[in-house]
Structure formats: C-alpha cells, structure tokens
Scaffold this motif. Structure first.
Motif, PDB file in Angstrom:
ATOM      1  N   GLY A  25      11.322   0.198  -5.994  1.00  0.00           N
ATOM      2  CA  GLY A  25      11.567  -1.218  -6.247  1.00  0.00           C
ATOM      3  C   GLY A  25      12.533  -1.807  -5.225  1.00  0.00           C
ATOM      4  N   THR A  30       6.932  -3.738  -5.991  1.00  0.00           N
ATOM      5  CA  THR A  30       7.210  -4.351  -7.283  1.00  0.00           C
ATOM      6  C   THR A  30       5.950  -4.421  -8.136  1.00  0.00           C
ATOM      7  OG1 THR A  30       6.710  -6.626  -6.638  1.00  0.00           O
ATOM      8  CG2 THR A  30       8.918  -5.802  -6.117  1.00  0.00           C
ATOM      9  N   GLY A  64       5.173   1.562  -7.928  1.00  0.00           N
ATOM     10  CA  GLY A  64       5.956   0.336  -8.049  1.00  0.00           C
ATOM     11  C   GLY A  64       5.352  -0.636  -9.034  1.00  0.00           C
TER      12      GLY A  64
END
Length: 88
Positions: A25, A30, A64
């Motif tokens: 992250g 993300t 992620g």
C-alpha cells in the motif's frame, strides 16, 4: 531461550502477514488500483502498458487490491515463523 524463540516466531508471522499488504500500500498498490505518481506507477510504466498475468507486478497489485487471502496469509505467517526461527 524457548520464550524468545516463540516470541520471535509469533512476531515474524504477524509482521509478514500484516507487513506485506501495508508495504505494498505504501508503494502505491491500493484497492482502487495503482496510485498515480507512486513507485508502483513508475514500475508499471516500465512495462510499456503490457503487464503479463502472473508477473510480480500483477501479483503485487492483486495483493494490494484484495489482500493476501486465506492461503497467502497462511503461507506468509508460516514463512515469517520459519525465518524467525532460522535466523535466531
């Protein structure tokens, strides 16, 4: 010594399980995709727009976006425990 070994094994499991998603992250992987201007974006641009399925970049983005999952968490925890014991 036994308590130290157990403590390090537990710490290794926790760090590897929680640390991998957190580190990814921080690099820009993300849940919404690769963050613009991040290290992950720079890495992705080096691929020239053709990221192969199963490549390290694709795996990092998958983690992620969705986390490690049950199998990844178990493997990460086991690897953390083993490495903590081996490097004692």
């Amino acid at each position: 010594m036994v308590l130290l070994t157990i403590g390090l094994a537990v710490a290794g499991g926790v760090v590897s399980t929680l640390g991998v998603p957190a580190a990814l992250g921080a690099l820009g992987f993300t849940s919404a995709g690769i963050a613009a201007g991040s290290a992950a974006a720079a890495w992705m641009s080096s691929y020239g727009g053709a990221v192969a399925s199963g490549s390290l970049l694709a795996v990092c983005q998958s983690i992620g976006a969705a986390g490690l999952g049950a199998a990844g968490t178990a493997i990460g925890a086991a690897a953390g425990v083993i490495s903590s014991i081996l490097f004692l």
